[in-house]
Design a protein around this motif. Sequence first.
Motif, PDB file in Angstrom:
ATOM      1  N   ALA A   1      -7.134  -3.433   1.101  1.00 28.97           N
ATOM      2  CA  ALA A   1      -7.490  -2.186   0.541  1.00 28.97           C
ATOM      3  C   ALA A   1      -9.108  -2.270  -0.087  1.00 28.97           C
ATOM      4  CB  ALA A   1      -6.437  -1.860  -0.721  1.00 28.97           C
TER       5      ALA A   1
ATOM      6  N   HIS B   1       0.920  -1.056  -0.062  1.00 33.58           N
ATOM      7  CA  HIS B   1       0.019   0.028  -0.057  1.00 33.58           C
ATOM      8  C   HIS B   1       0.891   1.142   0.065  1.00 33.58           C
ATOM      9  CE1 HIS B   1      -3.667  -2.246   2.143  1.00 33.58           C
ATOM     10  NE2 HIS B   1      -3.218  -2.734   1.039  1.00 33.58           N
TER      11      HIS B   1
ATOM     12  N   SER C   1      -4.355  -6.656  -1.371  1.00 38.30           N
ATOM     13  CA  SER C   1      -5.712  -6.239  -2.391  1.00 38.30           C
ATOM     14  C   SER C   1      -6.737  -6.333  -1.745  1.00 38.30           C
ATOM     15  CB  SER C   1      -5.435  -6.766  -3.756  1.00 38.30           C
ATOM     16  OG  SER C   1      -4.156  -6.528  -4.436  1.00 38.30           O
TER      17      SER C   1
ATOM     18  N   GLU D   1      -3.534   2.886  -0.796  1.00 40.00           N
ATOM     19  CA  GLU D   1      -3.873   2.230  -1.967  1.00 40.00           C
ATOM     20  C   GLU D   1      -2.819   1.233  -2.500  1.00 40.00           C
ATOM     21  OE1 GLU D   1      -6.596   3.180  -3.997  1.00 40.00           O
ATOM     22  OE2 GLU D   1      -7.144   4.733  -2.291  1.00 40.00           O
ATOM     23  N   PRO D   2      -3.548   0.106  -3.069  1.00 41.82           N
ATOM     24  CA  PRO D   2      -2.670  -0.925  -3.498  1.00 41.82           C
ATOM     25  C   PRO D   2      -1.810  -0.325  -4.683  1.00 41.82           C
ATOM     26  CG  PRO D   2      -5.098  -1.461  -4.107  1.00 41.82           C
ATOM     27  CD  PRO D   2      -4.983  -0.248  -3.037  1.00 41.82           C
TER      28      PRO D   2
END
Length: 153
Positions: free
Chosen positions: A110, A50, A107, A54-55
């Motif tokens: 997130a 991240h 993922s 955000e990935p």
Amino acid sequence: MSIMLHLNGTPTPVNAEPDTPLLWVLRGELHLNGTKFGCGMALCGACTVHLNGEPIRACITPLSAVGDGKVTTIEGVAGPEAVALREAWTTLDVAQCGYCQSGQLMSACALLRKTPRPTDADINAAMSGNACRCGTYPRIRAAIHQAAAKRRD
């Protein structure tokens, strides 16, 4: 060149050139081996970390693109989503070989932070960049749904 990386909540000095991929710094210099090298082209998701929540794919992200951003790896991911996902992953025996799982978890975490009640379509969209050669996709989806339900309890 010395660069300050904000990593897992801690300012961390690294000695690397600005064009060095973040993945090489994490694994090679900082010995954080939870983030995996898969394809080197941002196609498999094994290197997902991240950046400011955000990935991103660490294999193609140069240190210069990180700037003052906050990087979180699988070693540092925390919070109720991460706890619920880890529990669901274990309960449902999601991992087979396990190589892709840190990227899958990053993922999924997130996703749940943005979409607490994901639909199958939400999961498909969020997880589409993460490949699993063992084909544990049905268990991954079930674990995300289980973690989302646990968060609602």
